[in-house]
Design a protein around this motif. Structure first.
Motif, mmCIF file in Angstrom:
data_model
loop_
_atom_site.group_PDB
_atom_site.id
_atom_site.type_symbol
_atom_site.label_atom_id
_atom_site.label_comp_id
_atom_site.label_asym_id
_atom_site.label_seq_id
_atom_site.Cartn_x
_atom_site.Cartn_y
_atom_site.Cartn_z
ATOM 1 N N PRO A 397 0.806 -1.225 0.000
ATOM 2 C CA PRO A 397 0.000 0.000 0.000
ATOM 3 C C PRO A 397 0.835 1.268 0.000
ATOM 4 N N VAL A 398 2.152 1.138 -0.137
ATOM 5 C CA VAL A 398 3.043 2.297 0.010
ATOM 6 C C VAL A 398 2.771 3.347 -1.059
ATOM 7 N N PHE A 399 2.526 2.906 -2.296
ATOM 8 C CA PHE A 399 2.358 3.854 -3.394
ATOM 9 C C PHE A 399 0.904 4.247 -3.623
ATOM 10 N N ALA A 400 -0.009 3.741 -2.810
ATOM 11 C CA ALA A 400 -1.425 4.017 -3.024
ATOM 12 C C ALA A 400 -1.778 5.475 -2.750
ATOM 13 N N ASP A 401 -1.054 6.127 -1.843
ATOM 14 C CA ASP A 401 -1.371 7.504 -1.476
ATOM 15 C C ASP A 401 -0.441 8.495 -2.163
ATOM 16 N N ALA A 402 0.151 8.099 -3.307
ATOM 17 C CA ALA A 402 1.057 9.013 -3.998
ATOM 18 C C ALA A 402 0.331 10.255 -4.495
ATOM 19 N N GLU A 403 -0.964 10.128 -4.823
ATOM 20 C CA GLU A 403 -1.740 11.268 -5.307
ATOM 21 C C GLU A 403 -2.403 12.040 -4.179
ATOM 22 N N GLN A 404 -2.164 11.632 -2.954
ATOM 23 C CA GLN A 404 -2.794 12.312 -1.838
ATOM 24 C C GLN A 404 -2.368 13.780 -1.812
ATOM 25 N N GLY A 405 -3.340 14.667 -1.814
ATOM 26 C CA GLY A 405 -3.078 16.097 -1.817
ATOM 27 C C GLY A 405 -3.181 16.706 -3.192
ATOM 28 N N ALA A 406 -2.990 15.920 -4.255
ATOM 29 C CA ALA A 406 -3.057 16.468 -5.609
ATOM 30 C C ALA A 406 -4.473 16.917 -5.945
ATOM 31 N N GLU A 407 -5.471 16.103 -5.596
ATOM 32 C CA GLU A 407 -6.855 16.447 -5.915
ATOM 33 C C GLU A 407 -7.286 17.710 -5.176
ATOM 34 N N ALA A 408 -6.883 17.827 -3.916
ATOM 35 C CA ALA A 408 -7.234 19.026 -3.160
ATOM 36 C C ALA A 408 -6.590 20.264 -3.777
ATOM 37 N N ARG A 409 -5.352 20.125 -4.251
ATOM 38 C CA ARG A 409 -4.680 21.253 -4.885
ATOM 39 C C ARG A 409 -5.365 21.645 -6.182
ATOM 40 N N VAL A 410 -5.810 20.680 -6.969
ATOM 41 C CA VAL A 410 -6.520 20.969 -8.217
ATOM 42 C C VAL A 410 -7.813 21.721 -7.933
ATOM 43 N N ARG A 411 -8.591 21.264 -6.962
ATOM 44 C CA ARG A 411 -9.846 21.952 -6.629
ATOM 45 C C ARG A 411 -9.578 23.371 -6.142
ATOM 46 N N GLU A 412 -8.515 23.544 -5.394
ATOM 47 C CA GLU A 412 -8.177 24.883 -4.895
ATOM 48 C C GLU A 412 -7.873 25.837 -6.044
ATOM 49 N N ILE A 413 -7.101 25.376 -7.040
ATOM 50 C CA ILE A 413 -6.759 26.231 -8.175
ATOM 51 C C ILE A 413 -7.998 26.572 -8.990
ATOM 52 N N ILE A 414 -8.864 25.600 -9.222
ATOM 53 C CA ILE A 414 -10.085 25.850 -9.999
ATOM 54 C C ILE A 414 -10.981 26.849 -9.285
ATOM 55 N N ALA A 415 -11.163 26.660 -7.987
ATOM 56 C CA ALA A 415 -12.025 27.586 -7.227
ATOM 57 C C ALA A 415 -11.436 28.988 -7.211
ATOM 58 N N HIS A 416 -10.127 29.119 -7.165
ATOM 59 C CA HIS A 416 -9.493 30.430 -7.122
ATOM 60 C C HIS A 416 -9.685 31.190 -8.433
ATOM 61 N N ASN A 417 -9.746 30.473 -9.564
ATOM 62 C CA ASN A 417 -9.845 31.119 -10.861
ATOM 63 C C ASN A 417 -11.259 31.165 -11.412
ATOM 64 N N LEU A 418 -12.225 30.667 -10.659
ATOM 65 C CA LEU A 418 -13.619 30.735 -11.082
ATOM 66 C C LEU A 418 -14.209 32.086 -10.670
ATOM 67 N N GLY A 419 -15.112 32.617 -11.533
ATOM 68 C CA GLY A 419 -15.802 33.851 -11.222
ATOM 69 C C GLY A 419 -17.269 33.613 -10.992
ATOM 70 N N THR A 420 -17.999 34.685 -10.658
ATOM 71 C CA THR A 420 -19.438 34.557 -10.379
ATOM 72 C C THR A 420 -20.197 34.099 -11.614
ATOM 73 N N ALA A 421 -19.852 34.671 -12.758
ATOM 74 C CA ALA A 421 -20.576 34.313 -13.985
ATOM 75 C C ALA A 421 -20.324 32.872 -14.357
ATOM 76 N N ALA A 422 -19.060 32.453 -14.251
ATOM 77 C CA ALA A 422 -18.759 31.066 -14.591
ATOM 78 C C ALA A 422 -19.395 30.118 -13.626
ATOM 79 N N ALA A 423 -19.399 30.478 -12.337
ATOM 80 C CA ALA A 423 -20.033 29.606 -11.355
ATOM 81 C C ALA A 423 -21.502 29.477 -11.611
ATOM 82 N N ALA A 424 -22.149 30.598 -12.017
ATOM 83 C CA ALA A 424 -23.571 30.531 -12.322
ATOM 84 C C ALA A 424 -23.825 29.705 -13.563
ATOM 85 N N GLY A 425 -22.923 29.851 -14.575
ATOM 86 C CA GLY A 425 -23.099 29.074 -15.790
ATOM 87 C C GLY A 425 -22.846 27.611 -15.590
ATOM 88 N N SER A 426 -21.974 27.274 -14.622
ATOM 89 C CA SER A 426 -21.682 25.859 -14.363
ATOM 90 C C SER A 426 -22.780 25.206 -13.579
#
Length: 426
Positions: A397-426
């Motif tokens: 199981p050593v390599f199973a958590d290699a992506e741990q933290g990557a998904e949270a970082r991706v969501r953080e970047i997307i939320a930071h660059n989203l605007g009100t209009a895009a959020a409403a359109g999504s």
């Protein structure tokens, strides 16, 4: 010469006296009793020993197969990098005990961190570009409305120009309208028709542009847009590259064959060291081909190691029989069809599993000599494995958590660059 009888000389006192044959005592011609008793005792002992050996062979030896051509084997887990880099730290040396997941080697991660920063910036840019696509939908819809208004105006102008032409045509016979005015009216009709055609083309172009933009956005929120997903995948890839600058131990065991050195530039797949789990060893016993006929999977095995001698007995179990002899599996197999030939009894490896508890109490090492005695009384087992194991042979199981933290970082970047209009359109 005198005729008187001669007197025999007197016997000398020193002369030996020989008894006559009538006075000799007879000795028996048979064997001496003590010697006879000794020979009978030896014969009885030999017969008893032969009988005892026959009984032992019948009761014990014929139910056992023995070999001293047996050696300890085990997994040798190589530690190899998944990407190239320069070694900056070594955390384990030869013979060290390591735990699963423990860091063994560190590589320089500067390039990987730069690549991660670039991927994160590209993801933010992709989010903003997709936001622009959603905003353009409203702008293009407004353009379609404007072009439709221009089309309606062009139709009105054309209708008015046609009415003027009809009126002037009705006044031509009375001379109220000159030919020049009539030509001018006809020119206005033609111009209005051209304006109408242009307005219709502009409406079609605006609608097609709107449809094209909607094809890039309809039914897909910003976070799930293909461009955003591709950029997010590159962020995860760069994240993994940063994590892979640290090489962990896949299993718990002891370090062996360390060849890596500080400052060394390593390539992907290059062996740096090995980890040997000594709690999962087995024995490969090489039995002669004329012994395999009675060996079955599941039979118990009694083993002793030269390391401990006969005072420590390991309990094993037959778990598999080799499908080829050692000669057939060799790098250069024997060519028995050429030249002079001498028959050599072949051997086949038989795998014997060991008790993990006994291994913990009396550790073994790879390659140690063993003596194996298989109890072949039970003949119900199979000679070859009948089905594959349902579970993996080994898993970490050593390599199973290699992506741990990557998904949270991706969501953080997307939320930071989203605007009100895009959020409403999504």
């Amino acid at each position: 010469m005198s005729d008187a009888p001669t007197t025999p000389p007197a016997a000398s006192p020193e002369a030996p006296q020989h008894p006559s044959s009538s006075t000799v005592t007879a000795t028996p011609r048979g064997m001496h009793p003590l010697r006879k008793r000794a020979l009978l005792t030896v014969t009885a002992v030999v017969l008893l020993a032969a009988i005892a050996w026959a009984l032992y062979d019948w009761l014990v030896l014929r139910h056992e197969e023995y070999t001293d051509n047996a050696y300890v084997q085990g997994d040798v887990v190589q530690i190899t990098p998944q990407q190239g880099g320069t070694v900056t730290a070594i955390h384990a040396d030869e013979t060290d005990r390591v735990q699963a997941g423990q860091a063994l080697v560190e590589l320089d991660g500067a390039d990987a961190r730069v690549a991660l920063a670039q991927a994160e910036a590209a993801l933010g840019q992709a989010v903003r570009q997709v936001r622009t696509l959603y905003v353009n939908n409203a702008s293009l819809q407004a353009q379609v409305g404007l072009r439709e208004a221009d089309l309606a105006k062009a139709r009105t102008q054309l209708a008015s120009a046609r009415q003027d032409l009809q009126r002037r045509q009705g006044l031509v016979p009375g001379g109220a309208v000159s030919a020049e005015e009539l030509a001018h009216a006809r020119t206005q009709v033609a111009g209005a028709q051209s304006t109408l055609d242009a307005a219709q083309a502009a409406v079609r172009a605006a609608r097609e542009q709107l449809a094209s933009n909607r094809a890039l956005t309809d039914g897909t929120p910003v976070a799930e847009h293909p461009s955003v997903l591709a950029a997010a995948a590159r962020v995860r890839e760069a994240w993994l590259a940063v994590r892979r600058t640290v090489l962990p131990a896949p299993v718990a065991g002891y370090v062996s064959k360390r060849v890596v050195q500080l400052g060394q530039r390593v390539a992907p797949g290059a062996p740096l060291m090995s980890v040997v789990p000594l709690d999962a060893l087995w024995v490969d016993a090489n039995f002669k081909e004329n012994q395999l006929g009675v060996i079955r999977i599941g039979q118990p095995v009694r083993l002793t190691a030269d390391l401990y001698g006969g005072k420590v007995v390991f309990d094993g179990r037959v778990v598999g029989l080799g499908i080829a002899t050692g000669a057939a599996s060799a790098l250069l197999p024997a060519q028995n069809a050429t030249g002079n030939w001498i028959k050599v009894v072949q051997r086949v490896p038989v795998r014997i599993a060991l008790d993990p508890q006994q291994l913990r109490a009396h550790p073994l090492r790879l390659g140690l000599s063993m003596e194996a005695t298989v109890d072949v009384t039970d003949q119900d087992g199979a000679m070859l494995a009948e089905a594959a194991k349902p579970e993996p042979l080994a898993r970490t199981p050593v390599f199973a958590d290699a992506e741990q933290g990557a998904e949270a970082r991706v969501r953080e970047i997307i939320a930071h660059n989203l605007g009100t209009a895009a959020a409403a359109g999504s």
